[in-house]
Design an enzyme around this catalytic site. Structure first.
Site, PDB file in Angstrom:
ATOM      1  N   TYR A  19     -39.807  88.549  82.696  1.00 40.25           N
ATOM      2  CA  TYR A  19     -39.634  88.853  81.642  1.00 40.25           C
ATOM      3  C   TYR A  19     -40.778  88.415  80.445  1.00 40.25           C
ATOM      4  O   TYR A  19     -40.605  89.468  78.943  1.00 40.25           O
ATOM      5  CB  TYR A  19     -38.465  88.305  81.646  1.00 40.25           C
ATOM      6  CG  TYR A  19     -38.733  87.089  80.923  1.00 40.25           C
ATOM      7  CD1 TYR A  19     -38.233  86.689  79.817  1.00 40.25           C
ATOM      8  CD2 TYR A  19     -37.740  85.865  82.129  1.00 40.25           C
ATOM      9  CE1 TYR A  19     -38.777  85.276  79.399  1.00 40.25           C
ATOM     10  CE2 TYR A  19     -38.118  84.749  82.293  1.00 40.25           C
ATOM     11  CZ  TYR A  19     -38.040  84.591  80.437  1.00 40.25           C
ATOM     12  OH  TYR A  19     -38.005  82.811  80.660  1.00 40.25           O
ATOM     13  N   ASP A  66     -33.113  88.983  84.217  1.00 35.64           N
ATOM     14  CA  ASP A  66     -34.369  88.685  83.801  1.00 35.64           C
ATOM     15  C   ASP A  66     -35.763  89.246  84.532  1.00 35.64           C
ATOM     16  O   ASP A  66     -36.333  90.132  83.520  1.00 35.64           O
ATOM     17  CB  ASP A  66     -35.103  86.891  84.768  1.00 35.64           C
ATOM     18  CG  ASP A  66     -34.623  86.042  83.411  1.00 35.64           C
ATOM     19  OD1 ASP A  66     -33.584  86.373  82.570  1.00 35.64           O
ATOM     20  OD2 ASP A  66     -34.875  84.784  84.028  1.00 35.64           O
ATOM     21  N   HIS A 110     -25.971  86.256  84.867  1.00 36.39           N
ATOM     22  CA  HIS A 110     -27.240  86.327  84.355  1.00 36.39           C
ATOM     23  C   HIS A 110     -28.127  86.225  86.189  1.00 36.39           C
ATOM     24  O   HIS A 110     -29.660  86.575  85.430  1.00 36.39           O
ATOM     25  CB  HIS A 110     -27.624  84.632  84.060  1.00 36.39           C
ATOM     26  CG  HIS A 110     -29.480  84.083  83.859  1.00 36.39           C
ATOM     27  ND1 HIS A 110     -29.092  85.367  82.039  1.00 36.39           N
ATOM     28  CD2 HIS A 110     -30.112  83.750  84.045  1.00 36.39           C
ATOM     29  CE1 HIS A 110     -31.031  84.285  82.456  1.00 36.39           C
ATOM     30  NE2 HIS A 110     -31.430  83.994  82.998  1.00 36.39           N
ATOM     31  N   ASP A 112     -27.593  87.885  90.114  1.00 34.83           N
ATOM     32  CA  ASP A 112     -26.121  88.226  91.079  1.00 34.83           C
ATOM     33  C   ASP A 112     -27.305  87.850  92.500  1.00 34.83           C
ATOM     34  O   ASP A 112     -27.075  87.529  93.476  1.00 34.83           O
ATOM     35  CB  ASP A 112     -26.729  89.985  91.435  1.00 34.83           C
ATOM     36  CG  ASP A 112     -25.138  90.989  92.204  1.00 34.83           C
ATOM     37  OD1 ASP A 112     -23.875  89.547  92.443  1.00 34.83           O
ATOM     38  OD2 ASP A 112     -25.397  91.709  92.131  1.00 34.83           O
ATOM     39  N   ASP A 123     -29.635  84.236  76.820  1.00 37.51           N
ATOM     40  CA  ASP A 123     -31.223  84.908  76.984  1.00 37.51           C
ATOM     41  C   ASP A 123     -30.956  86.142  77.627  1.00 37.51           C
ATOM     42  O   ASP A 123     -31.405  87.311  77.315  1.00 37.51           O
ATOM     43  CB  ASP A 123     -31.520  84.075  78.100  1.00 37.51           C
ATOM     44  CG  ASP A 123     -31.346  82.781  78.300  1.00 37.51           C
ATOM     45  OD1 ASP A 123     -30.793  82.029  77.866  1.00 37.51           O
ATOM     46  OD2 ASP A 123     -32.390  82.067  78.449  1.00 37.51           O
ATOM     47  N   ARG A 193     -33.477  79.023  71.891  1.00 36.04           N
ATOM     48  CA  ARG A 193     -34.217  80.612  72.021  1.00 36.04           C
ATOM     49  C   ARG A 193     -32.687  81.752  72.377  1.00 36.04           C
ATOM     50  O   ARG A 193     -32.994  82.953  72.339  1.00 36.04           O
ATOM     51  CB  ARG A 193     -35.636  80.452  72.894  1.00 36.04           C
ATOM     52  CG  ARG A 193     -36.136  82.101  73.235  1.00 36.04           C
ATOM     53  CD  ARG A 193     -37.673  81.982  73.853  1.00 36.04           C
ATOM     54  NE  ARG A 193     -37.345  81.229  75.416  1.00 36.04           N
ATOM     55  CZ  ARG A 193     -38.550  80.134  75.517  1.00 36.04           C
ATOM     56  NH1 ARG A 193     -39.670  79.934  74.938  1.00 36.04           N
ATOM     57  NH2 ARG A 193     -38.286  79.896  76.734  1.00 36.04           N
ATOM     58  N   GLY A 196     -32.193  83.080  70.140  1.00 33.80           N
ATOM     59  CA  GLY A 196     -33.055  83.987  69.184  1.00 33.80           C
ATOM     60  C   GLY A 196     -32.867  85.348  70.679  1.00 33.80           C
ATOM     61  O   GLY A 196     -33.230  86.506  69.747  1.00 33.80           O
ATOM     62  N   TRP A 197     -32.606  85.528  71.709  1.00 28.72           N
ATOM     63  CA  TRP A 197     -32.668  86.228  72.417  1.00 28.72           C
ATOM     64  C   TRP A 197     -31.315  87.464  71.929  1.00 28.72           C
ATOM     65  O   TRP A 197     -31.305  88.540  71.492  1.00 28.72           O
ATOM     66  CB  TRP A 197     -32.676  86.214  74.046  1.00 28.72           C
ATOM     67  CG  TRP A 197     -33.297  85.044  74.590  1.00 28.72           C
ATOM     68  CD1 TRP A 197     -33.727  84.223  75.028  1.00 28.72           C
ATOM     69  CD2 TRP A 197     -34.267  85.466  74.323  1.00 28.72           C
ATOM     70  NE1 TRP A 197     -35.534  84.016  75.736  1.00 28.72           N
ATOM     71  CE2 TRP A 197     -35.547  85.038  75.373  1.00 28.72           C
ATOM     72  CE3 TRP A 197     -35.612  86.946  74.906  1.00 28.72           C
ATOM     73  CZ2 TRP A 197     -36.800  85.275  76.280  1.00 28.72           C
ATOM     74  CZ3 TRP A 197     -36.689  87.205  74.504  1.00 28.72           C
ATOM     75  CH2 TRP A 197     -37.151  86.568  75.691  1.00 28.72           C
ATOM     76  N   THR A 312     -37.194  77.990  80.359  1.00 30.32           N
ATOM     77  CA  THR A 312     -35.868  77.173  80.156  1.00 30.32           C
ATOM     78  C   THR A 312     -34.358  77.522  81.230  1.00 30.32           C
ATOM     79  O   THR A 312     -34.035  78.385  80.630  1.00 30.32           O
ATOM     80  CB  THR A 312     -35.511  76.393  78.197  1.00 30.32           C
ATOM     81  OG1 THR A 312     -36.714  75.675  77.698  1.00 30.32           O
ATOM     82  CG2 THR A 312     -34.472  75.742  78.231  1.00 30.32           C
TER      83      THR A 312
END
Length: 358
Positions: A19, A66, A110, A112, A123, A193, A196-197, A312
């Protein structure tokens, strides 16, 4: 910045399918759309072609969100070249979502996997939703894509957004993660972040779905509340935002460049599109100048962008503030390019700082 990065890395050495690299190359594509420099697009195509063969096979399992962000480049390459192999590869991601694990209210985990089971991270909203909504436009699958992306953002927002308008980093439906609040399953902090994402993902989806999309009003409410939180916690001294957004008064918190770019982009584009009040343009301009202050030229004549948090996970306050502060990390470079292509349209072209970047 794109010239500097392409000088530092070839398409073979910039990194694998990830990503971070996908984010940077998406930013480079936005630069290409303005400059039409063929080297920018050729570089992106060379990187993508490392992973996609002539039949459209791509050696990724797509078992985590990701891994899906760089799929955006597959859609772009199809749009630019018309070659069917890019559609074939992109469709592998689209089809993976049919069996991808979800929370009980439909949010994509986030990852699987057992280690991320039942977890929603802010994120993840940018990892999958911009790709999916653009896939829908490019490949005539907009009915599904528009419904799914708006659903994902509303589900994530319903869990993560706080009364301040800001979003906690993550939510665990099972409440079993080490970081999860036992009552609500929430991560303890507002990591910049992740916020932000989410903001950028909201913009990309709102920019694409039609005005009559059923969840559009909900998304606009979430975005407006988020904008208010972002404004409230902007550092008055620098115009940037802190690694732990709402704890900037603590001496060990620090202003982080990638999220400051993301917040600046989100506010500026949202004003441009009429999603939020026009006064946020001033907040965005302060953010822009704050990020530009982190750009410098090295003795080699190449750009450097400082104070970018490395990759992170979810953690506590000490974990976030203790993250390494990198220079030219792709999280920061990609977010900067996305921001700069937006802000250069509205920035004061006579300012020395702006002239130094544009």
């Amino acid at each position: 910045m794109t010239d500097s990065t392409m000088a530092r890395y070839t398409p073979s050495t910039i990194g694998g399918w990830s990503y971070q690299v996908g984010l940077y190359l998406y930013g480079q594509y936005l630069v290409y759309q303005r400059t039409h420099n063929p080297a920018d697009l050729a570089y992106i195509k060379s990187w993508v072609d490392r992973f996609v063969d002539s039949n459209g096979n791509i050696g990724q399992s797509f078992n985590n969100l990701d891994s899906m962000l760089a799929g955006r480049l597959l859609v772009i390459m199809h749009h630019e070249t018309g070659l069917a192999r890019y559609k074939t590869a992109a469709t592998k991601i689209r089809n993976r979502l049919n069996s991808y694990s979800r929370t009980s209210d439909g949010g994509f985990w986030h990852a699987d996997s057992a280690s991320r089971a039942h977890q929603l991270w802010g994120d993840g909203t940018f990892m999958v939703n911009p790709f999916l909504v653009e896939y829908g436009q490019e490949f005539n699958d907009a009915t599904y894509a528009n419904d799914e992306t708006t659903k994902q953002l509303v589900v994530y927002g319903s869990h993560l957004q706080q009364t301040s308008g800001l979003l906690r980093h993550a939510y665990d439906e099972s409440k079993s993660a080490s970081w999860a609040d036992p009552a609500r399953g929430l991560a303890p902090e507002v990591w910049c972040r992740a916020v932000g994402w989410y903001g950028m993902a909201s913009i990309d989806v709102l920019d694409t779905v039609p005005a009559n999309q059923p969840r559009r009003a909900q998304l606009l409410t979430i975005l407006r509340n988020l904008a208010a939180g972002i404004e409230r916690y902007q550092d008055p001294a620098t115009g940037r935002w802190f690694q732990v957004v709402d704890k900037g008064s603590r001496p060990d918190d620090w202003t982080e460049t990638s999220c400051s770019s993301m917040f600046t982009f989100t506010l500026s584009r949202a004003v441009e599109k009429g999603y939020i009040d026009p006064h946020y343009a001033t907040v965005a301009q302060r953010g822009y100048q704050g990020v530009l202050a982190k750009v410098s030229l090295g003795s080699d004549g190449r750009t450097n962008l400082a104070d970018i948090s490395i990759g992170t996970n979810v953690g506590n306050y000490a974990y976030y503030t203790g993250r390494a502060r990198a220079t030219n990390d792709f999280h920061g470079l990609g977010a900067f390019l996305i921001m700069n292509e937006q802000l250069r349209k509205t920035a004061n072209s006579g300012s020395p700082a702006a002239d130094g970047v544009m």
